[in-house]
Design a protein around this motif. Sequence first.
Motif, PDB file in Angstrom:
ATOM      1  N   GLN A   1      85.392 -51.893  60.499  1.00  0.00           N
ATOM      2  CA  GLN A   1      85.769 -50.729  59.694  1.00  0.00           C
ATOM      3  C   GLN A   1      86.113 -51.077  58.251  1.00  0.00           C
ATOM      4  N   THR A   2      86.999 -52.027  58.020  1.00  0.00           N
ATOM      5  CA  THR A   2      87.427 -52.350  56.658  1.00  0.00           C
ATOM      6  C   THR A   2      86.274 -52.894  55.829  1.00  0.00           C
ATOM      7  N   VAL A   3      85.503 -53.771  56.405  1.00  0.00           N
ATOM      8  CA  VAL A   3      84.374 -54.370  55.679  1.00  0.00           C
ATOM      9  C   VAL A   3      83.333 -53.310  55.346  1.00  0.00           C
ATOM     10  N   VAL A   4      82.998 -52.465  56.327  1.00  0.00           N
ATOM     11  CA  VAL A   4      81.992 -51.421  56.107  1.00  0.00           C
ATOM     12  C   VAL A   4      82.475 -50.441  55.042  1.00  0.00           C
ATOM     13  N   ARG A   5      83.720 -50.015  55.120  1.00  0.00           N
ATOM     14  CA  ARG A   5      84.242 -49.084  54.107  1.00  0.00           C
ATOM     15  C   ARG A   5      84.191 -49.710  52.722  1.00  0.00           C
ATOM     16  N   ASP A   6      84.549 -50.999  52.600  1.00  0.00           N
ATOM     17  CA  ASP A   6      84.490 -51.680  51.305  1.00  0.00           C
ATOM     18  C   ASP A   6      83.069 -51.746  50.770  1.00  0.00           C
ATOM     19  N   VAL A   7      82.113 -52.059  51.643  1.00  0.00           N
ATOM     20  CA  VAL A   7      80.709 -52.146  51.221  1.00  0.00           C
ATOM     21  C   VAL A   7      80.218 -50.783  50.751  1.00  0.00           C
TER      22      VAL A   7
ATOM     23  N   THR B   1      78.712 -47.293  46.293  1.00  0.00           N
ATOM     24  CA  THR B   1      78.874 -45.967  45.680  1.00  0.00           C
ATOM     25  C   THR B   1      79.445 -46.044  44.274  1.00  0.00           C
ATOM     26  N   HIS B   2      80.484 -46.849  44.086  1.00  0.00           N
ATOM     27  CA  HIS B   2      81.215 -46.832  42.814  1.00  0.00           C
ATOM     28  C   HIS B   2      80.791 -47.901  41.816  1.00  0.00           C
ATOM     29  N   GLN B   3      80.097 -48.920  42.262  1.00  0.00           N
ATOM     30  CA  GLN B   3      79.715 -49.979  41.335  1.00  0.00           C
ATOM     31  C   GLN B   3      78.210 -50.079  41.137  1.00  0.00           C
ATOM     32  N   ILE B   4      77.472 -50.068  42.211  1.00  0.00           N
ATOM     33  CA  ILE B   4      76.019 -50.246  42.094  1.00  0.00           C
ATOM     34  C   ILE B   4      75.331 -48.957  41.670  1.00  0.00           C
ATOM     35  N   LEU B   5      75.745 -47.837  42.215  1.00  0.00           N
ATOM     36  CA  LEU B   5      75.042 -46.569  41.962  1.00  0.00           C
ATOM     37  C   LEU B   5      75.594 -45.778  40.776  1.00  0.00           C
ATOM     38  N   GLN B   6      76.506 -46.354  40.035  1.00  0.00           N
ATOM     39  CA  GLN B   6      77.025 -45.684  38.847  1.00  0.00           C
ATOM     40  C   GLN B   6      76.001 -45.750  37.727  1.00  0.00           C
ATOM     41  N   PRO B   7      75.875 -44.662  36.953  1.00  0.00           N
ATOM     42  CA  PRO B   7      74.909 -44.679  35.849  1.00  0.00           C
ATOM     43  C   PRO B   7      75.296 -45.646  34.749  1.00  0.00           C
TER      44      PRO B   7
END
Length: 87
Positions: free
Chosen positions: A70-76, A81-87
């Motif tokens: 759970q913790t690892v999946v949520r972090d990934v 979402t917030h780092q790779i897919l940010q414009p």
Amino acid sequence: MDIRKVDLNLLLVLDAMYRHQHVTRAGESLGLSQPAMSAALSRLRQLFGDPLFVRARQGMTPTPRAQSLQTVVRDVVQQITHQILQP
């Protein structure tokens, strides 16, 4: 496990299942029907060789394996979402 053979969208399914602990509600949060969510959960179970969530009175209870992921999946999911897919 070969990451090239893993559908990374299944991480979203696992995260939603852990948050909602209910197949239909988790599916709704992802825009998936109950049958699509059940199919994805089946694929996750096969991938990890574990039931991950078992039926209980109040919905679906995570197994120890699901709890450990759970913790690892949520972090990934959050990093994508917030780092790779940010414009």
